[in-house]
Motif scaffolding. Structure first.
Motif, PDB file in Angstrom:
ATOM      1  N   ALA A 110       0.819  -1.215   0.000  1.00  0.00           N
ATOM      2  CA  ALA A 110       0.000   0.000   0.000  1.00  0.00           C
ATOM      3  C   ALA A 110       0.852   1.264   0.000  1.00  0.00           C
ATOM      4  O   ALA A 110       0.514   2.237  -0.672  1.00  0.00           O
ATOM      5  CB  ALA A 110      -0.951  -0.007   1.196  1.00  0.00           C
ATOM      6  N   ASP A 111       1.958   1.269   0.745  1.00  0.00           N
ATOM      7  CA  ASP A 111       2.816   2.461   0.788  1.00  0.00           C
ATOM      8  C   ASP A 111       3.417   2.774  -0.577  1.00  0.00           C
ATOM      9  O   ASP A 111       3.525   3.945  -0.965  1.00  0.00           O
ATOM     10  CB  ASP A 111       3.932   2.297   1.825  1.00  0.00           C
ATOM     11  N   ALA A 112       3.806   1.746  -1.318  1.00  0.00           N
ATOM     12  CA  ALA A 112       4.363   1.953  -2.655  1.00  0.00           C
ATOM     13  C   ALA A 112       3.289   2.511  -3.591  1.00  0.00           C
ATOM     14  O   ALA A 112       3.548   3.449  -4.353  1.00  0.00           O
ATOM     15  CB  ALA A 112       4.924   0.651  -3.205  1.00  0.00           C
ATOM     16  N   ILE A 113       2.097   1.948  -3.516  1.00  0.00           N
ATOM     17  CA  ILE A 113       1.002   2.429  -4.355  1.00  0.00           C
ATOM     18  C   ILE A 113       0.671   3.876  -4.003  1.00  0.00           C
ATOM     19  O   ILE A 113       0.459   4.714  -4.882  1.00  0.00           O
ATOM     20  CB  ILE A 113      -0.234   1.517  -4.216  1.00  0.00           C
ATOM     21  N   ARG A 114       0.643   4.187  -2.707  1.00  0.00           N
ATOM     22  CA  ARG A 114       0.356   5.557  -2.260  1.00  0.00           C
ATOM     23  C   ARG A 114       1.382   6.545  -2.823  1.00  0.00           C
ATOM     24  O   ARG A 114       1.042   7.644  -3.258  1.00  0.00           O
ATOM     25  CB  ARG A 114       0.329   5.614  -0.737  1.00  0.00           C
ATOM     26  N   ASP A 115       2.659   6.152  -2.836  1.00  0.00           N
ATOM     27  CA  ASP A 115       3.717   7.012  -3.376  1.00  0.00           C
ATOM     28  C   ASP A 115       3.488   7.273  -4.866  1.00  0.00           C
ATOM     29  O   ASP A 115       3.574   8.418  -5.323  1.00  0.00           O
ATOM     30  CB  ASP A 115       5.086   6.371  -3.137  1.00  0.00           C
ATOM     31  N   PHE A 116       3.195   6.221  -5.625  1.00  0.00           N
ATOM     32  CA  PHE A 116       2.903   6.393  -7.050  1.00  0.00           C
ATOM     33  C   PHE A 116       1.657   7.250  -7.263  1.00  0.00           C
ATOM     34  O   PHE A 116       1.608   8.079  -8.163  1.00  0.00           O
ATOM     35  CB  PHE A 116       2.738   5.034  -7.730  1.00  0.00           C
ATOM     36  N   ALA A 117       0.641   7.063  -6.415  1.00  0.00           N
ATOM     37  CA  ALA A 117      -0.607   7.826  -6.538  1.00  0.00           C
ATOM     38  C   ALA A 117      -0.358   9.318  -6.345  1.00  0.00           C
ATOM     39  O   ALA A 117      -0.902  10.147  -7.071  1.00  0.00           O
ATOM     40  CB  ALA A 117      -1.636   7.316  -5.535  1.00  0.00           C
ATOM     41  N   GLU A 118       0.473   9.665  -5.380  1.00  0.00           N
ATOM     42  CA  GLU A 118       0.797  11.080  -5.142  1.00  0.00           C
ATOM     43  C   GLU A 118       1.590  11.654  -6.312  1.00  0.00           C
ATOM     44  O   GLU A 118       1.359  12.795  -6.726  1.00  0.00           O
ATOM     45  CB  GLU A 118       1.568  11.244  -3.830  1.00  0.00           C
ATOM     46  N   LYS A 119       2.528  10.885  -6.836  1.00  0.00           N
ATOM     47  CA  LYS A 119       3.306  11.349  -7.994  1.00  0.00           C
ATOM     48  C   LYS A 119       2.401  11.537  -9.202  1.00  0.00           C
ATOM     49  O   LYS A 119       2.565  12.492  -9.966  1.00  0.00           O
ATOM     50  CB  LYS A 119       4.427  10.358  -8.312  1.00  0.00           C
ATOM     51  N   ALA A 120       1.448  10.640  -9.377  1.00  0.00           N
ATOM     52  CA  ALA A 120       0.518  10.753 -10.499  1.00  0.00           C
ATOM     53  C   ALA A 120      -0.390  11.977 -10.339  1.00  0.00           C
ATOM     54  O   ALA A 120      -0.702  12.656 -11.314  1.00  0.00           O
ATOM     55  CB  ALA A 120      -0.322   9.484 -10.629  1.00  0.00           C
TER      56      ALA A 120
END
Length: 141
Positions: A110-120
Motif C-alpha cells: 500500500a505504501d508503494a502504491i500511495r507514493d505512485f498515486a501522489e506522484k501521479a
C-alpha cells in the motif's frame, strides 16, 4: 507535439440559450448543454463534467504508467475526479478544486502504491493543465 480539440457553439442568452459540444474524435457530436445542465442538475452535459472525465481518465493512465515503469502491473486503476464549481464567486462562477478518489488493485504494498498515486496526482497532464497558463486568439465576426 500532439494536439487535440473540441468545439462548442452557444446560442442565445445564458439562461434561455443552449449549446452543443463536439470532440475531434467525434465521441461527442453536437452534445447538448444548457444553463440547467450546468447549474441546476438538468439532464445533459456540462463543462465541469467534461473536465472531470479528462482528469480521471488521464490520472488513471498516468498512475498505471508510473507503476508499470517500476515493474508493478496494476490489475485495475479506478479514478473519479470531482470538479467543484462555486457559482457564487464574486466575478462569476469559478472552478475551485478537483478531488480524486482512486481505487487500485495491484501486486504491491500500500505504501508503494500511495507514493505512485501522489506522484501521479502532481504529474498527470490534466492536473498540470488545471494550473496552466491560458492563451487566447480572438476573431470578431
Amino acid at each position: 507535439m500532439i494536439e487535440k480539440y473540441s468545439t462548442a457553439l452557444w446560442t442565445g442568452t445564458l439562461k434561455e440559450g443552449s449549446g452543443k459540444v463536439s470532440s475531434q474524435s467525434r465521441v461527442l457530436t453536437d452534445t447538448p448543454y444548457t444553463f440547467a445542465t450546468r447549474f441546476e442538475n438538468g439532464k445533459g452535459c456540462n463543462p465541469e463534467e467534461l473536465v472531470a472525465a479528462a482528469h480521471s481518465s488521464c490520472y488513471a493512465m498516468f498512475l498505471s504508467a508510473l507503476m508499470s515503469g517500476a515493474g508493478i502491473v496494476p490489475e485495475t486503476v479506478e479514478a473519479r475526479s470531482t470538479v467543484k464549481l462555486d457559482a457564487t464567486t464574486e466575478g462569476g462562477p469559478t472552478v475551485k478544486a478537483a478531488h480524486l478518489d482512486v481505487k487500485v488493485k495491484a501486486p504491491a504494498e500500500a505504501d508503494a502504491i500511495r507514493d505512485f498515486a501522489e506522484k501521479a496526482k502532481a504529474g498527470c497532464p490534466i492536473s498540470k493543465l488545471l494550473k496552466a497558463e491560458i492563451t487566447l486568439a480572438l476573431t470578431v465576426l
